[in-house]
Design a protein around this motif. Structure first.
Motif, PDB file in Angstrom:
ATOM      1  N   GLU A   1     -55.887  43.160 -71.517  1.00 24.53           N
ATOM      2  CA  GLU A   1     -56.964  44.012 -72.045  1.00 24.53           C
ATOM      3  C   GLU A   1     -56.536  44.707 -73.326  1.00 24.53           C
ATOM      4  O   GLU A   1     -57.325  44.875 -74.252  1.00 24.53           O
ATOM      5  N   SER A   2     -55.298  45.093 -73.370  1.00 25.86           N
ATOM      6  CA  SER A   2     -54.791  45.748 -74.578  1.00 25.86           C
ATOM      7  C   SER A   2     -54.800  44.771 -75.751  1.00 25.86           C
ATOM      8  O   SER A   2     -55.177  45.131 -76.873  1.00 25.86           O
TER       9      SER A   2
ATOM     10  N   TYR B   1     -53.657  44.693 -67.640  1.00 23.17           N
ATOM     11  CA  TYR B   1     -53.829  45.662 -68.721  1.00 23.17           C
ATOM     12  C   TYR B   1     -53.222  45.170 -70.030  1.00 23.17           C
ATOM     13  O   TYR B   1     -53.668  45.531 -71.103  1.00 23.17           O
ATOM     14  N   ARG B   2     -52.183  44.348 -69.913  1.00 26.93           N
ATOM     15  CA  ARG B   2     -51.609  43.777 -71.138  1.00 26.93           C
ATOM     16  C   ARG B   2     -52.650  42.907 -71.853  1.00 26.93           C
ATOM     17  O   ARG B   2     -52.820  42.975 -73.066  1.00 26.93           O
TER      18      ARG B   2
ATOM     19  N   ILE C   1     -56.734  45.791 -89.816  1.00 27.47           N
ATOM     20  CA  ILE C   1     -55.425  46.306 -90.227  1.00 27.47           C
ATOM     21  C   ILE C   1     -54.644  45.218 -90.944  1.00 27.47           C
ATOM     22  O   ILE C   1     -54.093  45.413 -92.007  1.00 27.47           O
TER      23      ILE C   1
ATOM     24  N   GLU D   1     -55.871  42.071 -86.567  1.00 23.76           N
ATOM     25  CA  GLU D   1     -55.680  43.274 -85.770  1.00 23.76           C
ATOM     26  C   GLU D   1     -56.695  44.293 -86.252  1.00 23.76           C
ATOM     27  O   GLU D   1     -56.808  44.553 -87.450  1.00 23.76           O
ATOM     28  N   VAL D   2     -57.449  44.860 -85.311  1.00 21.89           N
ATOM     29  CA  VAL D   2     -58.502  45.801 -85.709  1.00 21.89           C
ATOM     30  C   VAL D   2     -58.358  47.117 -84.960  1.00 21.89           C
ATOM     31  O   VAL D   2     -57.815  47.169 -83.865  1.00 21.89           O
ATOM     32  N   THR D   3     -58.868  48.161 -85.592  1.00 23.37           N
ATOM     33  CA  THR D   3     -58.914  49.453 -84.921  1.00 23.37           C
ATOM     34  C   THR D   3     -60.163  49.508 -84.052  1.00 23.37           C
ATOM     35  O   THR D   3     -61.004  48.626 -84.098  1.00 23.37           O
ATOM     36  N   ALA D   4     -60.245  50.606 -83.273  1.00 27.69           N
ATOM     37  CA  ALA D   4     -61.390  50.746 -82.375  1.00 27.69           C
ATOM     38  C   ALA D   4     -62.693  50.729 -83.155  1.00 27.69           C
ATOM     39  O   ALA D   4     -63.707  50.254 -82.677  1.00 27.69           O
TER      40      ALA D   4
ATOM     41  N   ASN E   1     -58.235  44.212 -76.946  1.00 29.84           N
ATOM     42  CA  ASN E   1     -58.634  45.365 -77.767  1.00 29.84           C
ATOM     43  C   ASN E   1     -58.148  45.184 -79.193  1.00 29.84           C
ATOM     44  O   ASN E   1     -58.877  45.338 -80.152  1.00 29.84           O
ATOM     45  N   ARG E   2     -56.884  44.849 -79.266  1.00 36.51           N
ATOM     46  CA  ARG E   2     -56.177  44.882 -80.543  1.00 36.51           C
ATOM     47  C   ARG E   2     -56.579  43.728 -81.454  1.00 36.51           C
ATOM     48  O   ARG E   2     -56.708  43.894 -82.665  1.00 36.51           O
TER      49      ARG E   2
ATOM     50  N   ALA F   1     -48.472  50.274 -64.071  1.00 35.56           N
ATOM     51  CA  ALA F   1     -47.609  49.701 -65.109  1.00 35.56           C
ATOM     52  C   ALA F   1     -46.913  48.433 -64.657  1.00 35.56           C
ATOM     53  O   ALA F   1     -46.533  47.602 -65.480  1.00 35.56           O
TER      54      ALA F   1
ATOM     55  N   GLU G   1     -50.226  46.042 -62.043  1.00 41.18           N
ATOM     56  CA  GLU G   1     -51.402  45.657 -62.831  1.00 41.18           C
ATOM     57  C   GLU G   1     -51.061  45.427 -64.300  1.00 41.18           C
ATOM     58  O   GLU G   1     -51.950  45.355 -65.136  1.00 41.18           O
ATOM     59  N   ASN G   2     -49.780  45.322 -64.572  1.00 41.47           N
ATOM     60  CA  ASN G   2     -49.326  45.176 -65.959  1.00 41.47           C
ATOM     61  C   ASN G   2     -50.004  44.017 -66.677  1.00 41.47           C
ATOM     62  O   ASN G   2     -50.509  44.153 -67.790  1.00 41.47           O
TER      63      ASN G   2
END
Lengths: 691, 372
Positions: free
Chosen positions: A61-62, A58-59, A241, A233-236, A65-66, A51, A54-55
Motif C-alpha cells: 500500500e505504501s 502495508y508495504r 517528485i 514518485e508522487v506526493t499525496a 501510494n508513492r 509491522a 501485516e508488513n
C-alpha cells in the motif's frame, strides 16, 4: 476489591486510618502499574502485529501510494498509400486535456484555460457542455497544437488547476485533409460505450484516441500499438517528485493501402464544387487506386473534437458531406449498364448487326415508351455509342430481364465486396422474383423497359459501377482490394467470348472516340484512348423539373463508367455526380482523372485552372466556407451532439432515406417513362416532350 | 555514590534523565526527517523548547513542599480563571479558541489544567483526615474540582483534553483511597451517559471521528484517511524500518500531521519495530521511575502528586499510541517529548519537574530522617 470483604464482616463503615490508606495506596498503585504495563504490552504487541504480520500488505500500500504509473499512449500506426506515402501520420504537439472528475471548480478552471488559450465564446461553451456531460473518468480534450508559450503558461498554473493535464504528445495528421475524410475516417477520444466494450486503461488516458470511422476504425487493433509506461514518485497532492523508470511505447503497425494518394487527392479536388464520387480500379489486381467522395469533412478537425458550428455546417449541407458516397451513395445506374446488357444480348445469340428502328421511342406491348432522341435505324454499336433506349426496350423484352439480371449480379451489381470498410450499401438489381417478394406485385412489361435502361428499381453505388466496368473491360472476375496483401490475387476468367468483349470495347470506345455521347471525354494524350459509357439518372418526374436546370435537388445525376487504355485495359472506374444535370457533369472529371494517371503534369494544369475559378482547392474552400458560415451564424448554432457516433447514425439514416426516396421514385417511374425517356445523355437532343 | 563525581550532579535522577534525553534527541531526529531532512522548522525549535522547559523544570525542583501544598488552590484558581478568560475572549472575538494571548506568550490553559488538577486533588486528599475518606465529603469537593474545569474545556470544545483532565483526577482519587463503590457508580453512570453524550453532546466532526475509528475503511479519504495512512506508515516500516530520512509516507505528505500527532508513525516508518520498542521502553523507564518516586514519598500529598503526574504523562502516551495504531479515535493528543508543539512539551516538563521535585523532597527527608 477489598471493600466487598469488609462490608460483609462489618455493617458500620470501617475505621480508616493513615496506615490503612497507605496499604490501600500500595494495592491500588500496583493495580494501576499493572494496567499501565498491560497497555504498554498491548501497544507493543499491536505494533509488532502491524509491522511484522501485516508488513507485506502495508508495504504494497505504501508503494502504491508513492508510485504513480502513467501510461504513455502509443503512437498510432501510419496509413500508407501504395507507394508508402502517409495518408495518415502523427504530428508531435503540445496538448491539454481535463479530467472532469478531478476538477474542483470546472467553471472557473475552463474560464482560465479559455483565457490562456484565447478560445472564443462558442468554443468555451462547447467545452463546458462537453465537460458537464462527460462521465468522470473520461478525459476531455481542451486543445491540441498549443504553442510552447501556451503550454508553459498552463503548466506553471497547474497547482491552481486541478484536473488539467498538459502534455507533449502526438496528434493524428491527415496531409490531404478532406480528400481522404470518407475513406480513412478520423480518430477521437473513446466514448463511454466503447470503454464498456474494451476496458483497456489506454482508452481513458488523456490524449489517447481511437479510430472512429472508416479505415481508422477498421484497422484499430493493427494501428493501436502498445502503450508505454512511466513510473513516477508522487506526493499525496499528485506533484511529481522524480521519474523512476520508463518503458517506451511500441508504435502501431502501419497499414499499406492500395490507394494512390495523389490520385485520391486529385480526384477529390477535381470533383470541385460538385457533390459526387470517383472510383478507379487497377485492371490487373483489382486494387482500388482512388475512392474519392466529395464534399467531405476535414478529419484533422474531427480528430481534435468537432466544434458545434462546424458540425452544424456539415449537417445542414444538402450535399451531405458526412456520407461516403462511394459506398453509401445509391443511384439509378442509368445508361451505364447498357454495355453490360448488350453482353447478355450477345450471349443470348443476338446478332449485333441486327437493327431496330427508333422513332423517338418504341411501342412495347400496348404502350409507347420514349427515347431521348430519334435515332432512326440502330444496331448494337450505335445503341451503346448514342445510348439509344429503344434498342434496349426491344431486346430486353426479347431475352427477358431474368437473364440480364443474372449477368448484372455476376458483374458485381447488387453485391457487397469483402473490403475493410464500416458499411457499404447493396443497391438493387430488380428481378421478377425480387419484385414479387418485396412488393407482392407481378413483374410487368414497363418494369423490364425501365430496368433495361438502368432506371426503375435499379440502384447501384459507384464502387459497383467501377467493378462492373473493370470486369466488362477485362473479362476477368476482378475483386476490389483496399490493402496491399502479400499475395497479389489472380482474377478468374468470367468466361466471356473474346469476340463479344472486343465488340463491346469498341462500342464503348465509340462513345468517346467515335460518334458517341461523350466525345469531350477524349484524352488529350497521344496513343492512349479511353472508353466508357455515359449515364443520366432522373431523380424526379418531368412535371417537377427538366433535370438540367432548376433547383439542385431536382437535377439529374450524371454518371460515367470507363476504362483505359482501350487496347489493353489497365484502369477502370466510375464517376458519379449527384444532381449534376446529366452525364456531362461526370465524364470530364473521368477524363481529367485518367489524364492525371498517365500524365500528371497535364492533369494538374487542368485542375489548376479549375481551382482558380472555384477559389482554391478543396481544403481551402472548406476553410473559407466554414469562416463564412461561422460569421453568418454567429453564436446561434445549436451545440453538436456529445458523441461523434450520433453524427454518423444520423447520416446513415439519411443515407438510407435517400435510397428509399430513390425506390419510391422508381415505383412511380411508369409515369416518368410516359412523360419522358430518360437515358438522356448530354449530346442527346432529347425533346423530353410526351408523345 | 561515586566520589569522583560531585555530589550535586551525582544525586540527579540519571536513571530517568538519560532515557529522557535520548528520547528527546530521538524525537529531534524524527522531526528533522519530517521536515524533509532539515532542522528547520521542527527539530531546532523542538530542542530549544526542551532546553527552555528543562530550565523551568529545574526551577520547579527547588520549590519547597509546604509552599507547593499551600499554593495548590491558588494555582488551580488562577488556571480556572484563565479558562474562563478563554471563553470570554472567544465570545468577544467570535468563534471558539483555546489560546490566551499574553503578549509575549501564548498559553493554552486547558493544557496547564492537567497537572494543576493533579496538584489540587493531591493537596485536597493530602489534608483530608484519614477517617473522612469513606464519606461523601471526600468525593463531592473533589468531583467539583474536576467538573468545573472539564465543563469549561468541553465548551471550547476539546474532548481529548477534557478526558485527560477527568482521567488524571480519577486516578488521583483512586489512589487516595476513595471507596470502590464511587468508581463503580461512576462507571455505570458513564456507561449510561456515553451514548447520550455521543448523540447529543458531541460535535459532528467528533462523532465522525468515533464512527471512523470503529470502521476506518468506511471513509478512506475523509477522517479514516489519517488512521489508514498511519497504519500504512507503521506497517510498511517492518522490523527495522526504511532507514533514516527514507520514509515515503511522511516525505510525500501521505501521512497527515507527520510532526505532531502522528510523529510516532513517522518514526516507525523509518525505524521500524525496533524504534517503536525503544520509544515504549523509554516511556516505561520514565514512568517506572515516576511511580518509584511516588512510592518512596512519605506523605500522601507527595505520593498523590507524583503518581498523578505519572498518570498525566501516561494518558498522553497511551492515547496517542493507540490512536496512531488504530486502537483509538483521532482525538488530537500529541506524543510527549517527540511531537512538535510547545504546550504539550510544557505540560510534560511540568510533570517531570514536579516528579524531580518530589524526588528531592524524598531525598532530603530521608537524609533528615537519618539525622533525626
Amino acid at each position: 476489591m477489598a471493600f466487598g470483604k469488609r462490608r460483609k464482616s462489618q455493617k458500620r463503615p470501617p475505621t480508616v486510618n493513615a496506615s490503612t490508606l497507605a496499604s490501600r495506596y500500595d494495592r491500588r498503585s500496583f493495580v494501576i502499574t499493572a494496567v499501565g504495563a498491560g497497555v504498554g504490552t498491548l501497544l507493543a504487541g499491536r505494533m509488532a502485529y502491524i509491522a511484522i504480520a501485516e508488513n507485506e500488505k502495508y508495504r504494497v500500500e505504501s508503494e502504491s501510494n508513492r508510485v504513480n504509473l502513467t501510461l504513455i499512449p502509443p503512437r498510432r500506426g501510419w496509413l500508407l498509400d501504395r507507394n508508402g506515402a502517409p495518408l495518415a501520420s502523427n504530428r508531435a504537439d503540445f496538448r491539454v486535456d481535463v479530467i472532469p472528475e478531478r476538477m474542483v471548480n470546472p467553471e472557473r478552471t475552463l474560464d482560465t484555460l479559455a483565457e490562456l488559450l484565447s478560445l472564443d465564446a462558442v468554443a468555451l461553451r462547447d467545452l463546458k457542455e462537453t465537460v458537464a456531460d462527460a462521465r468522470g473518468f473520461q478525459p476531455v480534450e481542451i486543445g491540441t497544437g498549443l504553442s510552447f508559450e501556451q503550454f508553459a503558461a498552463i503548466s506553471v498554473r497547474l497547482p491552481d488547476l486541478p484536473g488539467v493535464v498538459p502534455q507533449r504528445g502526438y496528434s493524428r495528421f491527415y496531409p490531404t485533409g478532406p480528400s481522404v475524410g470518407h475513406l480513412i475516417g478520423y480518430v477521437g477520444p473513446a466514448s463511454a460505450e466503447e470503454y464498456e466494450i474494451d476496458r483497456s486503461p489506454l482508452l481513458v488516458t488523456p490524449g489517447y484516441k481511437i479510430g472512429k470511422d472508416g479505415l481508422e476504425k477498421q484497422f484499430e487493433q493493427e494501428l493501436r500499438g502498445e502503450a508505454g509506461a512511466r513510473r513516477v514518485e508522487v506526493t499525496a497532492s499528485g506533484r511529481i517528485i522524480r521519474d523512476l523508470d520508463t518503458r517506451p511505447d511500441v508504435q502501431g503497425s502501419p497499414v499499406k493501402l492500395t490507394i494512390d494518394g495523389p490520385l485520391q487527392d486529385y480526384a477529390a479536388r477535381r470533383i470541385g464544387l460538385e457533390s459526387g464520387s470517383a472510383v478507379v480500379m487497377d485492371c490487373d489486381t483489382g486494387d482500388l487506386l482512388c475512392m474519392s467522395s466529395m464534399p467531405s469533412f476535414d478529419p484533422n478537425s474531427f480528430s481534435s473534437g468537432i466544434g458545434s458550428i462546424e458540425y452544424a455546417m456539415l449537417r445542414e449541407d444538402e450535399r451531405v458531406p458526412l456520407r461516403n458516397k462511394v459506398l453509401k451513395g445509391l443511384y439509378p445506374p442509368g445508361s451505364t449498364i447498357k454495355p453490360m446488357h448488350c453482353m447478355t444480348f450477345l450471349q443470348e445469340g443476338i446478332d449485333p448487326n441486327e437493327t431496330i428502328v427508333c422513332g423517338g421511342g418504341r411501342r412495347i406491348g400496348s404502350r409507347f415508351f420514349n427515347c431521348h432522341s430519334n435515332h432512326g435505324v440502330v444496331d448494337m454499336n450505335k445503341a451503346i455509342a448514342q445510348s439509344c433506349d429503344s434498342y434496349f426496350y426491344h431486346f430486353a423484352q426479347q431475352v427477358g430481364f431474368d437473364k440480364i439480371a443474372a449477368l448484372a449480379k455476376r458483374l458485381g451489381m447488387g453485391r457487397q465486396f469483402p473490403l475493410p470498410v464500416t458499411s457499404q450499401f447493396y443497391g438493387t438489381v430488380p428481378t421478377p422474383a425480387w419484385k414479387e417478394e418485396k412488393y407482392g406485385e407481378p413483374w410487368r412489361t414497363f418494369d423490364t423497359v425501365n430496368a433495361s435502361i438502368g432506371q426503375g428499381y435499379y440502384l447501384a453505388n459507384p464502387l459497383q459501377l467501377a467493378v462492373m466496368s473493370a470486369r466488362l473491360a477485362t473479362g476477368k472476375r476482378l475483386s476490389p482490394r483496399l490493402t496491399m496483401d502479400q499475395k497479389v490475387p489472380v482474377p478468374a476468367d468470367m468466361g466471356f467470348d473474346e469476340e463479344h468483349l472486343a465488340y463491346l470495347r469498341q462500342a464503348m470506345s465509340d462513345v468517346v472516340n467515335g460518334a458517341g455521347t461523350a466525345r469531350r471525354a477524349r484524352l488529350p494524350l497521344d496513343g492512349i484512348q479511353i472508353a466508357g459509357k455515359t449515364g443520366t439518372a432522373q431523380v424526379v418526374g418531368l412535371n417537377v423539373s427538366d433535370g438540367r436546370t432548376g433547383p439542385w435537388k431536382f437535377r439529374d445525376h450524371g454518371l460515367f463508367v470507363f476504362f483505359a487504355p482501350l487496347d489493353k485495359p489497365k484502369y477502370a472506374g466510375a464517376v458519379v455526380i449527384e444532381h449534376g444535370g446529366g452525364s456531362g457533369s461526370a465524364y470530364p472529371i473521368a477524363r481529367d482523372i485518367m489524364t492525371f494517371l498517365f500524365d500528371p503534369a497535364k492533369g494538374m494544369d487542368a485542375l489548376r485552372s479549375y481551382e482558380r475559378q472555384w477559389g482554391g482547392n478543396a481544403k481551402e474552400r472548406l476553410a473559407q466556407k466554414y469562416a463564412r458560415y461561422a460569421e453568418a451564424a454567429g453564436a446561434e448554432i445549436p451545440p453538436s451532439p456529445p458523441r461523434a457516433e450520433e453524427i454518423f447514425d444520423r447520416v446513415d439514416a439519411e443515407a438510407r432515406m435517400a435510397a428509399q426516396q430513390a425506390e419510391e421514385f422508381a415505383e412511380n417511374t411508369d409515369t416518368v417513362r410516359q412523360g419522358r425517356s430518360n437515358s438522356g445523355d448530354s449530346t442527346g437532343s432529347g425533346t423530353g416532350t410526351p408523345r | 555514590m561515586n566520589s569522583v563525581i560531585p555530589a550535586p550532579i551525582a544525586r540527579q535522577p540519571w536513571q530517568m534523565l538519560i532515557p529522557l534525553f535520548i528520547l528527546v534527541a530521538f524525537g529531534g531526529a524524527v522531526l528533522y526527517s519530517a521536515a524533509g531532512g532539515n532542522f528547520q522548522p521542527f527539530a531546532s525549535s523542538h530542542l530549544i523548547r526542551f532546553a527552555v522547559f528543562f530550565v523551568m523544570a529545574s526551577i520547579i525542583v527547588w520549590f519547597p513542599r509546604n509552599f507547593v501544598k499551600s499554593a495548590a488552590y491558588l494555582v488551580f484558581g488562577v488556571v480556572l480563571i484563565m479558562l474562563v478568560g478563554v471563553e470570554v475572549m472567544g465570545a468577544v472575538k467570535g468563534g471558539s479558541q483555546r489560546w490566551l494571548e499574553l503578549g509575549f506568550l501564548r498559553i493554552q490553559p486547558s493544557e496547564l489544567m492537567k497537572p494543576t488538577i493533579v496538584l489540587a486533588l493531591a493537596s485536597f486528599y493530602g489534608t483530608l483526615p484519614s477517617g473522612m475518606i469513606a464519606s461523601w465529603r471526600a468525593v463531592v469537593p473533589a468531583a467539583a474540582l474536576i467538573i468545573a474545569p472539564v465543563g469549561l474545556v468541553l465548551l471550547q470544545p476539546d474532548l481529548g483534553t477534557s478526558l485527560a483532565i477527568v482521567f488524571c483526577g480519577v486516578v488521583v482519587m483512586f489512589l487516595a483511597g476513595v471507596p470502590m463503590r464511587w468508581f463503580v457508580a461512576g462507571g455505570v453512570a458513564a456507561a449510561i451517559a456515553t451514548p447520550l453524550a455521543f448523540f447529543f453532546g458531541l460535535q459532528d466532526y467528533q462523532q465522525r471521528r468515533v464512527t471512523t475509528f470503529l470502521d476506518p475503511e468506511s471513509d478512506p479519504l475523509g477522517s479514516g484517511y489519517h488512521i489508514t495512512q498511519s497504519k500504512i506508515a507503521i506497517g510498511s516500516g517492518g522490523f527495522s524500518g526504511k532507514g533514516f530520512n527514507e520514509g515515503s509516507q511522511s516525505h510525500l505528505n501521505y501521512l497527515p500531521e507527520p510532526h505532531t500527532d502522528f510523529v510516532f508513525a513517522t518514526m516507525a516508518e523509518e525505524w521500524g519495530l525496533l524504534g517503536g520498542i525503544l520509544v515504549l521502553l523509554i516511556f516505561a523507564l520514565i514512568m517506572r521511575w515516576g511511580l518509584n518516586v511516588a512510592k518512596t514519598a512519605n506523605d500522601r500529598f507527595a505520593k498523590l502528586l507524583a503518581a498523578g503526574m505519572v498518570a498525566t504523562m501516561f494518558f498522553y502516551v497511551a492515547i496517542n499510541l493507540m490512536m496512531v495504531m488504530g486502537l483509538a479515535p483521532v482525538v488530537g493528543i500529541p506524543l510527549p517529548f517527540m511531537s512538535h508543539g510547545g504546550s504539550s512539551m510544557m505540560t510534560n516538563m511540568i510533570c517531570i519537574g514536579t516528579l524531580m521535585m518530589v524526588n528531592r523532597w524524598n531525598r532530603e527527608q530521608n537524609r533528615s530522617g537519618f539525622i533525626r
